[in-house]
Design an enzyme around this catalytic site. Structure first.
Site, PDB file in Angstrom:
ATOM      1  N   LEU A  81       0.859  -1.185   0.000  1.00 34.32           N
ATOM      2  CA  LEU A  81       0.000   0.000   0.000  1.00 34.32           C
ATOM      3  C   LEU A  81       0.893   1.232   0.000  1.00 34.32           C
ATOM      4  CD1 LEU A  81      -2.782  -0.872   2.627  1.00 34.32           C
ATOM      5  CD2 LEU A  81      -3.001  -0.825   0.143  1.00 34.32           C
ATOM      6  N   ASP A  82       0.591   2.220  -0.849  1.00 33.87           N
ATOM      7  CA  ASP A  82       1.348   3.470  -0.857  1.00 33.87           C
ATOM      8  C   ASP A  82       1.257   4.144   0.504  1.00 33.87           C
ATOM      9  OD1 ASP A  82       2.056   3.075  -3.476  1.00 33.87           O
ATOM     10  OD2 ASP A  82       0.523   4.406  -4.313  1.00 33.87           O
TER      11      ASP A  82
END
EC number: 5.4.99.25
Length: 334
Positions: A81-82
């Site tokens: 996940l960013d």
């Protein structure tokens, strides 16, 4: 605003029939550990956390924190996940670390806030977004960790939750490796006004969802303290799922006790060791090899279809790729 009626089904939701090949096989209760009966130390060693990642840190940083909190040597996450993105981040621990590979075919779900750069009628927004269900072609973003080649990805469903002027809140189910930022950019182009992603949260990664198993980093700190300082293991046990949770969605083959040690030592699974299996297995499928106590033994590639495994009396059924079962939980019986 009424929500669209959408069937939210990911590959992880497929129900699989079980076919019995040997109805006389039994398991010895003295061997192995059923997933929900493992001593707490083994529960952690062979566990997966359904983590609610906060916005801010990278997925790598979050995993490093978990290793420090739980005093672990190894951990790995399933699907990066960013930093700005929050939500479901499965983190596999110690001996279970490599099980995250099993999540790749399971599908993922996100809730995204899209901001349009111009005014668009609601009916047009709904019609255009509906067109993005199915197979789409994407190129990874400039900042992506993978090569920027065009590739096909599947959008399983798009459900508009709310439209407020130029802001569109929607839920989307996608194949692993789908970039929601790119999807939103292309929706904006199709609408003729442009758009960008304002917020993003992952709400599912295969069998891991926003449910009672979802825990925060703060929860883990508290639960680990309760166990280590006060001897209360109830909370840390609930916070960490057995690694078998990560393969719930995979087609499975259950094997005889007498075959477990051989596979645990790296041998391929042969047909005589099979007790029961899921219908619909195709040659080349990723499958989970299980004991009759529902313990994960290994992951591998099916070398036969379900029908062939049922009909044949010999031959290699599964090419074993990753072994999770310790070699000493079941005795050598060959």
């Amino acid at each position: 605003m009424a929500r669209d009626e959408v069937r939210r089904i990911l590959p992880a939701d497929i129900k699989r029939e079980v076919i019995v090949k040997d109805d006389k096989a039994e398991t010895n209760p003295k061997w192995g550990f059923p997933p929900d009966k493992r001593p707490i130390e083994l529960h952690i060693q062979y566990g997966v956390i359904n983590l609610d990642k906060p916005p801010g840190p990278t997925s790598h940083e979050v995993v490093a924190w978990i290793k420090r909190i739980l005093n672990l040597e190894k951990a790995g996450h399933g699907g990066t996940l960013d930093p700005k993105v929050s939500g479901v981040l499965p983190v596999a621990l110690e001996r279970a670390t490599r099980v995250v590979q099993a999540l790749l075919p399971a599908g993922k779900e996100y809730v995204a806030l899209m901001h349009l750069h111009g005014d668009v009628p609601e009916d047009k927004i709904r019609a255009v977004m509906k067109e993005f269900e199915g197979e789409i072609i994407q190129r990874p973003p400039l900042r992506s960790a993978v090569k920027r080649r065009l590739r096909t990805r599947k959008v399983y469903y798009i459900e508009i939750l709310e439209i407020d002027g130029r802001d569109v809140l929607f839920r989307v189910g996608v194949e692993a490796g789908t970039y929601i930022r790119s999807l939103i950019h292309h929706i904006g182009l199709a609408l003729g006004v442009g758009a960008h992603m304002a917020e993003l949260r992952r709400t599912r990664s295969g069998p891991f969802k926003e449910d009672e198993t979802l825990v925060t980093l703060h929860d883990l700190v508290d639960y680990y303290h309760f166990w280590k300082e006060d001897g209360i293991e109830e909370y840390i046990r609930k916070a960490i799922q057995p690694m078998e949770k990560a393969v719930e969605h995979l087609p499975k083959i259950w094997i005889k006790d007498s075959a477990v040690a051989a596979v645990a030592h790296g041998a391929n699974l042969t047909v005589p060791g099979i007790v029961k299996l899921n219908a619909g297995i195709k040659k080349g499928d990723l499958v989970a090899i299980m004991t009759l106590k529902d313990e994960l033994v290994a992951l591998g590639k099916a070398m036969m279809s379900t029908q062939e495994m049922i009909e044949r009396s010999k031959g290699i059924a599964v090419d074993v790729e990753k072994v999770f079962m310790p070699r000493d939980w079941y005795p050598k019986l060959w």
